[in-house]
Design a protein around this motif. Structure first.
Motif, mmCIF file in Angstrom:
data_model
loop_
_atom_site.group_PDB
_atom_site.id
_atom_site.type_symbol
_atom_site.label_atom_id
_atom_site.label_comp_id
_atom_site.label_asym_id
_atom_site.label_seq_id
_atom_site.Cartn_x
_atom_site.Cartn_y
_atom_site.Cartn_z
ATOM 1 N N ILE A 170 5.355 29.132 1.973
ATOM 2 C CA ILE A 170 4.936 29.045 0.569
ATOM 3 C C ILE A 170 5.566 27.855 -0.143
ATOM 4 O O ILE A 170 5.137 27.491 -1.242
ATOM 5 C CB ILE A 170 5.269 30.337 -0.200
ATOM 6 N N GLY A 171 6.585 27.230 0.464
ATOM 7 C CA GLY A 171 7.224 26.088 -0.174
ATOM 8 C C GLY A 171 7.887 25.202 0.853
ATOM 9 O O GLY A 171 8.357 25.667 1.893
ATOM 10 N N ALA A 172 7.933 23.897 0.574
ATOM 11 C CA ALA A 172 8.570 22.953 1.496
ATOM 12 C C ALA A 172 8.735 21.615 0.805
ATOM 13 O O ALA A 172 7.982 21.271 -0.112
ATOM 14 C CB ALA A 172 7.738 22.785 2.766
ATOM 15 N N SER A 173 9.726 20.844 1.246
ATOM 16 C CA SER A 173 9.862 19.478 0.764
ATOM 17 C C SER A 173 8.781 18.619 1.407
ATOM 18 O O SER A 173 8.143 19.024 2.394
ATOM 19 C CB SER A 173 11.246 18.925 1.119
ATOM 20 N N PHE A 174 8.567 17.425 0.863
ATOM 21 C CA PHE A 174 7.548 16.526 1.412
ATOM 22 C C PHE A 174 7.852 16.198 2.872
ATOM 23 O O PHE A 174 6.973 16.259 3.735
ATOM 24 C CB PHE A 174 7.481 15.246 0.576
ATOM 25 N N LYS A 175 9.112 15.872 3.159
ATOM 26 C CA LYS A 175 9.475 15.526 4.528
ATOM 27 C C LYS A 175 9.304 16.717 5.467
ATOM 28 O O LYS A 175 8.866 16.559 6.610
ATOM 29 C CB LYS A 175 10.914 15.028 4.580
ATOM 30 N N ALA A 176 9.655 17.905 4.983
ATOM 31 C CA ALA A 176 9.505 19.088 5.824
ATOM 32 C C ALA A 176 8.041 19.363 6.152
ATOM 33 O O ALA A 176 7.707 19.815 7.253
ATOM 34 C CB ALA A 176 10.131 20.306 5.140
ATOM 35 N N LEU A 177 7.154 19.071 5.194
ATOM 36 C CA LEU A 177 5.719 19.239 5.451
ATOM 37 C C LEU A 177 5.251 18.262 6.519
ATOM 38 O O LEU A 177 4.454 18.611 7.396
ATOM 39 C CB LEU A 177 4.927 19.050 4.164
ATOM 40 N N ARG A 216 -1.566 13.620 -2.278
ATOM 41 C CA ARG A 216 -1.416 12.686 -3.397
ATOM 42 C C ARG A 216 -1.013 13.412 -4.679
ATOM 43 O O ARG A 216 -0.589 12.763 -5.649
ATOM 44 C CB ARG A 216 -2.714 11.920 -3.632
ATOM 45 N N SER A 217 -1.142 14.745 -4.696
ATOM 46 C CA SER A 217 -0.745 15.524 -5.875
ATOM 47 C C SER A 217 0.759 15.688 -5.964
ATOM 48 O O SER A 217 1.296 15.959 -7.037
ATOM 49 C CB SER A 217 -1.412 16.912 -5.850
ATOM 50 N N PHE A 218 1.456 15.560 -4.839
ATOM 51 C CA PHE A 218 2.911 15.735 -4.863
ATOM 52 C C PHE A 218 3.649 14.615 -4.119
ATOM 53 O O PHE A 218 4.843 14.719 -3.849
ATOM 54 C CB PHE A 218 3.297 17.097 -4.261
ATOM 55 N N GLY A 219 2.951 13.552 -3.798
ATOM 56 C CA GLY A 219 3.559 12.408 -3.131
ATOM 57 C C GLY A 219 2.639 11.212 -3.246
ATOM 58 O O GLY A 219 1.645 11.236 -3.984
#
Length: 828
Positions: free
Chosen positions: A254-261, A285-288
């Motif tokens: 349900i949640g993760a950092s950009f790098k973790a994704l 592009r919505s969160f990075g």
């Protein structure tokens, strides 16, 4: 250098031409012309591009020699593009086209060689050592950096970089500076990108040409930047990445950092599913930023296998060796790049990163995975032909299809529709038969004759979708009014003289819609002679009007792109940004249809009998649209009929008989907002009940449908407003966790939109009347999927909507004021 490269291209093409001609000759001799010479299809256009390439390079070199590189150079923002000159853009277009043709030619030669085996080339011909003469990436970079060092003041560059750092505006993308675009701006104001400045600063510090080839050591940071290096490599640290993942009680992410994704996206041990990849690539592009993604993926590619320091105690899972494991990880990185460019490419936002991608594929990736590098470069070449500044881009600004669309058609034996499956065939036939009975009960097949009497065609000899239900009088009236419309608007495109057999539904309907869009967005107003009442859409056969409305609405719906539905791009407050032109077109059409219905019934000086007749006519049109599964038109018409401007005029409704009132209540119930449109959602669900949008790649509906589009926007707005972008959990500080569950929900909704984007068949197949008579049920599905376009009617619909829209634009309360003119307010 550019001229040398072009010279080598010509030499390579000459050798390719000789090899391909030799292959073709042997094939023809050996197999007696049993195989077609497919190579010629690629060689002919390829050779024609060579002369264009030579002339273009000559002009470009002259431009470069006249250009003062050092003039007004400054460090520009990383979002600023390099604006190519006309010749520069022409060169990109030529080379991109050549890349695809060369690839196809090489593949053709390989196929021929597999068929005929190796053969000896003629000894009386001189063959060059192509390997020795080739210009490698390191040679090219060495040559270019020597020139840059001469033209750019290193002191001025260092000062600009320091100012950027002091302002805190320098992005931390040093790891990809070696692949970055260096220059930015246009001919009037040239400069450097931030990444390009970082790259050049490294060159000036070393005072020697900087080499970016993957055979050399990876980009090295200074000793004091070791912590930064560890931070960049963090995406390869499994333990660190798992600390940046959040799961719910059921174990779902349900949640993760950009790098973790990105780590999950390229995990070679626990490979991601298709839906996770689709969610990330659609929404990242919505969160990075694209640059964040490129940097993380290049770090995951891990040129020198730095990640071994985190994984040296781990087993290699299903892989036989460490080398095999790394090869598969790198291929997963390639797959993400390929999916991004092929299926999730944003032509406007992503174009500026193409040079960085091409540099990485050519200089970094090719040394490890040459075939993957070749495929990615070919994809990049195709994308390079359409730039945000090209005329072709502007020409196709409303529709830019992906190179490899996300959805695929599956076999009908795996149909997701319960109402078309064998298990529920009987219930489907019952439902369809009921629809036919309703059409028959309300005489939707009646064709008005010239003396205004009616005739009704018997069902067995009529196919609703492909039979024309327009009278000769209708045709004459529409032709007369369309001539007036064209004289006023000045549009030359006309469906007037186009027969249905010459009408291309996809292209021509799209062209008519484009002209309608231009009219709607213009300030042109209807002249007094066009404000008429001698011909109204409701005078057409309701079934025929519903068919043509459906074809137009379907085309509008097919044009909607996923990116238009992200980040509230469709909201009125973002309308000026023009990020959702196709969504706005649907909404305009829906609103204009509703306004037209109100205008039609409330038009001044009509007798009560005529108003009632028009109300009944729109009820029949609404019923007909539901038969063709056009729920958007159904909703627009019923919204108009339930408008207070109409419902307050009780005298009109009193003229309806019980059958007509029952029809009104039935249709109103279908699109009633009660319990979040429960009835409509249940009706739509029968087409999707066996389909799990979050688990598998989107397929396509086996029957065309135009859904109630506003409801998708409502659902997306609820998701956006009801779910935060980030997750605020102290346990994961200092990491920023993205609420990926929100984007799973958004992707599922967009998947449903994509699922229903299926065109109506527009052929004119002949049906066996006798067969239809004895097997009516067998024709039911085909009957509502195959709709024959009538271009004259489509053009008339669009012009009529525009005419009435101008009246409502000038007076927002026109509908209610017309109602008040018929029945003034009563005050107690």
């Amino acid at each position: 250098m550019l001229e040398v490269i072009v010279h080598q291209i010509i030499i390579l093409l000459r050798e390719l031409l000789y090899t391909s001609k030799s292959c073709s000759s042997i094939i023809q001799d050996k197999f007696q012309y049993a195989y077609d010479d497919t190579l010629q299809r690629n060689l002919d256009p390829l050779l024609s591009l060579v002369s264009e390439l030579v002339s273009c390079v000559k002009l470009l070199v002259m431009e470069i020699l006249r250009e003062n590189v050092n003039k007004d150079i400054e460090l520009l923002d990383r979002e600023d593009l390099y604006h190519h000159t006309d010749q520069g853009q022409r060169l990109i277009s030529i080379v991109s086209s050549m890349a695809t043709l060369i690839s196809n030619t090489v593949l053709g030669c390989n196929s021929y060689l597999r068929l005929i085996g190796d053969f000896q080339l003629s000894k009386d011909r001189k063959y060059l050592d192509l390997q020795e003469m080739k210009i490698t990436p390191q040679k090219f970079i060495s040559h270019c950096t020597d020139g840059l060092k001469r033209d750019i003041d290193s002191t001025r560059l260092s000062k600009a970089m320091q100012e950027q750092q002091l302002n805190g505006s320098t992005p931390n993308h040093r790891s990809i500076a070696r692949f970055s675009t260096i220059r930015a701006g246009d001919g009037k104001k040239l400069g450097l990108t931030v990444e390009g400045g970082q790259f050049l600063r490294e060159i000036f510090q070393d005072r020697k040409p900087f080499d970016r080839d993957s055979t050399f050591a990876p980009f090295q940071l200074e000793n004091e930047d070791e912590d930064l290096g560890d931070l960049l490599d963090e995406v390869n640290n499994k333990e660190a990445m798992h600390k940046q993942l959040m799961f719910n009680k059921e174990g779902a992410l349900i949640g993760a950092s950009f790098k973790a994704l990105v780590y999950k996206l390229t995990d070679e041990i626990e490979k991601p599913d298709e839906f996770f990849m689709a969610t990330f690539l659609l929404n990242f592009r919505s969160f990075g930023t694209p640059l964040d993604l490129i940097e993380a993926l290049i770090s995951r590619f891990d040129f020198s296998d730095k990640s071994i320091r985190y994984e040296y105690r781990e087993k290699n899972g299903q892989y036989s060796s460490r080398a095999s494991r790394m090869k598969n990880r790198r291929r997963m990185v390639c797959r993400v790049f390929q999916l991004w460019m092929g299926s999730y490419w944003n032509y406007s936002a992503d174009y500026q990163y193409l040079p960085t991608l091409i540099n990485f594929f050519n200089e970094g990736l090719s040394g490890f995975l040459p075939l993957d590098s070749k495929e990615l470069l070919e994809t990049a070449a195709k994308l390079s032909t359409l730039t945000p500044f090209s005329g072709e881009f502007r020409k196709r600004s409303r529709t830019r299809p992906q190179l490899r669309p996300i959805s695929i058609h599956e076999a009908r034996t795996c149909s997701i529709y319960s109402d078309i499956s064998v298990a529920s065939a009987n219930s489907h036939r019952s439902s369809a038969s009921l629809d036919h009975q309703l059409l028959d009960d309300h005489e939707l097949t009646r064709i008005p004759s010239q003396n205004r009497n009616s005739m009704s065609l018997p069902l067995p000899v009529l196919n609703y979708g492909t039979s024309s239900l327009i009278s000769r009088r209708n045709i004459q009236d529409m032709e007369r009014l369309l001539i007036s419309y064209r004289l006023v608007t000045g549009y030359s495109t006309s469906a007037l003289n186009k027969s249905a057999s010459d009408f291309n539904p996809q292209n021509d309907t799209r062209l008519l819609i484009a002209e309608w869009n231009e009219l709607v967005s213009s300030d042109m107003r209807v002249s007094q002679p066009l404000i008429h009442n001698d011909m109204n859409l409701v005078q057409l056969n309701p079934l025929e009007l519903a068919k043509q409305l459906t074809l137009i609405e379907s085309q509008l719906f097919l044009e909607v792109e996923p990116f238009e539905l992200l980040d509230g791009n469709y909201l009125p407050k973002k309308h000026s940004l023009r990020q959702a032109p196709n969504v706005n077109a649907i909404l305009n059409f829906t609103n204009q249809l509703s306004n037209y219905v109100i205008e039609c019934i409330l038009y001044p000086k009509l007798p009560l009998k005529e108003r009632t007749s028009r109300l009944k006519g729109w009820l029949k049109v609404a019923l007909a649209t539901s038969y063709f599964r056009n729920f958007n038109s159904l909703a627009a018409i019923m919204t108009a009929l339930q408008n207070h401007a109409l419902t307050r005029l009780q005298g009109i409704w009193d003229e309806l008989d019980d059958k007509e009132l029952d029809l009104y209540k039935y249709l109103a119930r279908v699109v009633h907002p009660d319990k979040n449109f429960k009835v409509y959602r249940r009706k739509l669900k029968k087409y999707t009940e066996n389909y799990r949008f979050g688990d598998i790649k989107s397929s396509k509906s086996v029957v065309p449908i135009v859904p109630f589009f506003n409801l998708f926007l409502q659902d997306l707005t609820f998701i956006n407003e009801g779910n935060t972008k980030l997750r605020d959990d102290l346990r994961f500080k200092p990491y920023t966790l993205i609420n990926i569950d929100k984007y799973f929900k958004i992707t599922k909704t967009i998947n449903i939109v994509n699922f229903f984007q299926v065109d109506y068949e527009s052929g004119s197949e002949e049906f066996d009347t006798m067969s239809s008579f004895f097997n009516i049920e067998g024709q039911l599905d085909q009957d509502s999927k195959n709709i024959k376009p009538i271009p004259l009617v489509q053009e008339f619909i669009l012009y009529e909507f525009w005419r009435v829209n101008t009246l409502f634009t000038e007076n927002k309360d026109r509908g209610y004021q017309l109602s008040l003119s018929l029945k003034p307010r009563t005050y107690l």
